[in-house]
Scaffold this motif. Structure first.
Motif, PDB file in Angstrom:
ATOM      1  N   GLN A  17       0.835  -1.190   0.000  1.00  0.00           N
ATOM      2  CA  GLN A  17       0.000   0.000   0.000  1.00  0.00           C
ATOM      3  C   GLN A  17       0.873   1.244   0.000  1.00  0.00           C
ATOM      4  O   GLN A  17       1.787   1.400   0.808  1.00  0.00           O
ATOM      5  N   ALA A  18       0.591   2.162  -0.951  1.00  0.00           N
ATOM      6  CA  ALA A  18       1.369   3.398  -1.095  1.00  0.00           C
ATOM      7  C   ALA A  18       0.598   4.622  -0.606  1.00  0.00           C
ATOM      8  O   ALA A  18       1.190   5.549  -0.059  1.00  0.00           O
ATOM      9  N   ALA A  33       0.048  23.431  -4.648  1.00  0.00           N
ATOM     10  CA  ALA A  33       1.342  22.788  -4.441  1.00  0.00           C
ATOM     11  C   ALA A  33       1.134  21.487  -3.681  1.00  0.00           C
ATOM     12  O   ALA A  33       0.605  21.496  -2.566  1.00  0.00           O
ATOM     13  N   LEU A  34       1.528  20.365  -4.300  1.00  0.00           N
ATOM     14  CA  LEU A  34       1.474  19.063  -3.637  1.00  0.00           C
ATOM     15  C   LEU A  34       2.882  18.774  -3.117  1.00  0.00           C
ATOM     16  O   LEU A  34       3.829  18.645  -3.893  1.00  0.00           O
ATOM     17  N   MET A  35       3.005  18.697  -1.803  1.00  0.00           N
ATOM     18  CA  MET A  35       4.320  18.716  -1.180  1.00  0.00           C
ATOM     19  C   MET A  35       4.525  17.513  -0.260  1.00  0.00           C
ATOM     20  O   MET A  35       3.558  16.867   0.169  1.00  0.00           O
ATOM     21  N   GLY A  36       5.792  17.253   0.048  1.00  0.00           N
ATOM     22  CA  GLY A  36       6.153  16.164   0.936  1.00  0.00           C
ATOM     23  C   GLY A  36       7.568  15.713   0.628  1.00  0.00           C
ATOM     24  O   GLY A  36       8.114  16.010  -0.428  1.00  0.00           O
ATOM     25  N   LYS A  42       3.605  11.549  -3.436  1.00  0.00           N
ATOM     26  CA  LYS A  42       3.201  12.642  -4.328  1.00  0.00           C
ATOM     27  C   LYS A  42       3.010  12.151  -5.764  1.00  0.00           C
ATOM     28  O   LYS A  42       1.956  12.370  -6.374  1.00  0.00           O
ATOM     29  N   SER A  43       4.029  11.493  -6.306  1.00  0.00           N
ATOM     30  CA  SER A  43       3.915  11.012  -7.686  1.00  0.00           C
ATOM     31  C   SER A  43       2.872   9.910  -7.814  1.00  0.00           C
ATOM     32  O   SER A  43       2.214   9.789  -8.858  1.00  0.00           O
ATOM     33  N   THR A  44       2.709   9.123  -6.777  1.00  0.00           N
ATOM     34  CA  THR A  44       1.655   8.105  -6.798  1.00  0.00           C
ATOM     35  C   THR A  44       0.277   8.769  -6.863  1.00  0.00           C
ATOM     36  O   THR A  44      -0.620   8.294  -7.580  1.00  0.00           O
ATOM     37  N   THR A  45       0.111   9.848  -6.132  1.00  0.00           N
ATOM     38  CA  THR A  45      -1.151  10.599  -6.204  1.00  0.00           C
ATOM     39  C   THR A  45      -1.402  11.104  -7.614  1.00  0.00           C
ATOM     40  O   THR A  45      -2.533  11.033  -8.123  1.00  0.00           O
ATOM     41  N   VAL A  46      -0.352  11.592  -8.273  1.00  0.00           N
ATOM     42  CA  VAL A  46      -0.480  12.052  -9.657  1.00  0.00           C
ATOM     43  C   VAL A  46      -0.886  10.895 -10.568  1.00  0.00           C
ATOM     44  O   VAL A  46      -1.740  11.046 -11.447  1.00  0.00           O
ATOM     45  N   LYS A  47      -0.288   9.724 -10.359  1.00  0.00           N
ATOM     46  CA  LYS A  47      -0.651   8.560 -11.177  1.00  0.00           C
ATOM     47  C   LYS A  47      -2.120   8.200 -10.998  1.00  0.00           C
ATOM     48  O   LYS A  47      -2.805   7.815 -11.960  1.00  0.00           O
ATOM     49  N   VAL A  48      -2.641   8.332  -9.786  1.00  0.00           N
ATOM     50  CA  VAL A  48      -4.059   8.061  -9.541  1.00  0.00           C
ATOM     51  C   VAL A  48      -4.928   9.087 -10.272  1.00  0.00           C
ATOM     52  O   VAL A  48      -5.919   8.734 -10.921  1.00  0.00           O
ATOM     53  N   VAL A 204       1.752  15.652   1.909  1.00  0.00           N
ATOM     54  CA  VAL A 204       1.527  14.214   2.044  1.00  0.00           C
ATOM     55  C   VAL A 204       2.678  13.606   2.831  1.00  0.00           C
ATOM     56  O   VAL A 204       3.856  13.865   2.551  1.00  0.00           O
ATOM     57  N   GLU A 205       2.328  12.803   3.825  1.00  0.00           N
ATOM     58  CA  GLU A 205       3.318  12.128   4.673  1.00  0.00           C
ATOM     59  C   GLU A 205       2.931  10.658   4.772  1.00  0.00           C
ATOM     60  O   GLU A 205       1.833  10.319   5.251  1.00  0.00           O
ATOM     61  N   LYS A 206       3.768   9.789   4.242  1.00  0.00           N
ATOM     62  CA  LYS A 206       3.531   8.335   4.281  1.00  0.00           C
ATOM     63  C   LYS A 206       2.146   7.971   3.742  1.00  0.00           C
ATOM     64  O   LYS A 206       1.427   7.150   4.320  1.00  0.00           O
ATOM     65  N   GLY A 207       1.812   8.607   2.601  1.00  0.00           N
ATOM     66  CA  GLY A 207       0.563   8.262   1.926  1.00  0.00           C
ATOM     67  C   GLY A 207      -0.690   8.838   2.547  1.00  0.00           C
ATOM     68  O   GLY A 207      -1.798   8.406   2.212  1.00  0.00           O
ATOM     69  N   VAL A 208      -0.527   9.820   3.427  1.00  0.00           N
ATOM     70  CA  VAL A 208      -1.672  10.445   4.100  1.00  0.00           C
ATOM     71  C   VAL A 208      -1.565  11.965   3.949  1.00  0.00           C
ATOM     72  O   VAL A 208      -0.478  12.532   4.120  1.00  0.00           O
ATOM     73  N   SER A 209      -2.662  12.627   3.649  1.00  0.00           N
ATOM     74  CA  SER A 209      -2.680  14.087   3.641  1.00  0.00           C
ATOM     75  C   SER A 209      -2.664  14.570   5.089  1.00  0.00           C
ATOM     76  O   SER A 209      -3.594  14.323   5.847  1.00  0.00           O
ATOM     77  N   VAL A 210      -1.575  15.257   5.461  1.00  0.00           N
ATOM     78  CA  VAL A 210      -1.421  15.664   6.859  1.00  0.00           C
ATOM     79  C   VAL A 210      -1.608  17.163   7.058  1.00  0.00           C
ATOM     80  O   VAL A 210      -1.717  17.626   8.197  1.00  0.00           O
TER      81      VAL A 210
END
Length: 229
Positions: A17-18, A33-36, A42-48, A204-210
């Motif tokens: 799980q990513a 700005a998508l940051m982390g 971050k790039s996984t979110t873009v792929k989704v 994003v921190e460890k796959g979670v929006s923080v």
């Protein structure tokens, strides 16, 4: 209504799980700005978002449409343009051929891209493989623009470039924000440059929006906690 809205997104690479709980919202004409730190999703979110990776949980809406069942080419046709990490130009095609390969009708044609990046006009008939890294990045941005997107995503668009070229790319992003109604999602490490264009931010921190909110509300404590080395 948000142009793009991700709610409680989870995603996997095989059994690993990513993404666990990513959420973000982006309005028309806004820059987010998508940051982390590296490897946080971050790039996984873009792929989704671009449907290159299916989400297993949560929802993704674009212009009021549920994107869950769409393939990546359908996401592109719906108005999502991607400038991928690493540029990925077609090395054996010319600048002009790269730009028209996936072009769609609209205000962004070769002439419009050449006004944004005059160097591409000068290199029109050169193979992409012969361009400098900065010129290839301009080409990648121009190629995405020629799909005439409503949402432009730039994944590390200034990574590894010379400072003078970085400034050209940031100036182009600022110009797009000022002169078009395009929504823009930017992944980059430079808080200083992001601060010149971004309206909002999601960390994003460890796959979670923080953290999410106005970019101007980012405090040193937040950036040290989630973005510091």
């Amino acid at each position: 209504m948000s142009l793009l809205k991700l709610s409680h997104i989870s995603a996997f690479y095989g059994p690993s799980q990513a993404l666990f709980d990513v959420h973000l919202s982006l309005e028309e004409g806004q820059v987010l700005a998508l940051m982390g730190r590296n490897g946080m999703g971050k790039s996984t979110t873009v792929k989704v978002i671009c449907r290159m990776l299916k989400n297993r949980g949560g929802s993704i809406m674009f212009d009021g449409r549920d994107m869950a069942r769409l393939k990546s080419f359908q996401a592109a046709k719906s108005g999502i343009g991607l400038v991928p990490e690493g540029r990925r130009c077609f090395s054996n095609l010319t600048v002009h051929e790269n730009l028209i390969a996936a072009s769609r009708p609209g205000e962004w044609d070769f002439a419009a891209v050449a006004r944004l990046f005059p160097r591409l006009e000068e290199r029109r008939d050169q193979l992409a493989a012969s361009l400098s890294g900065g010129e290839q990045q301009m080409l990648a941005v121009g190629r995405a623009l020629m799909t005439n997107p409503r949402l432009l995503i730039l994944d590390e668009a200034t990574e590894g470039l010379a400072p003078v070229v970085r400034q050209e790319i940031w100036a182009a992003i600022a110009r797009l924000k000022a002169e078009t109604g395009m929504a823009i999602l930017v992944i980059d490490k430079s808080l200083k440059e992001l601060g010149t264009v971004a309206d909002t931010a999601v960390i994003v921190e460890k796959g979670v929006s923080v953290w999410h909110g106005d970019f101007g509300d980012l405090t040193p404590e937040v950036t040290d906690k989630y973005l510091g080395v």
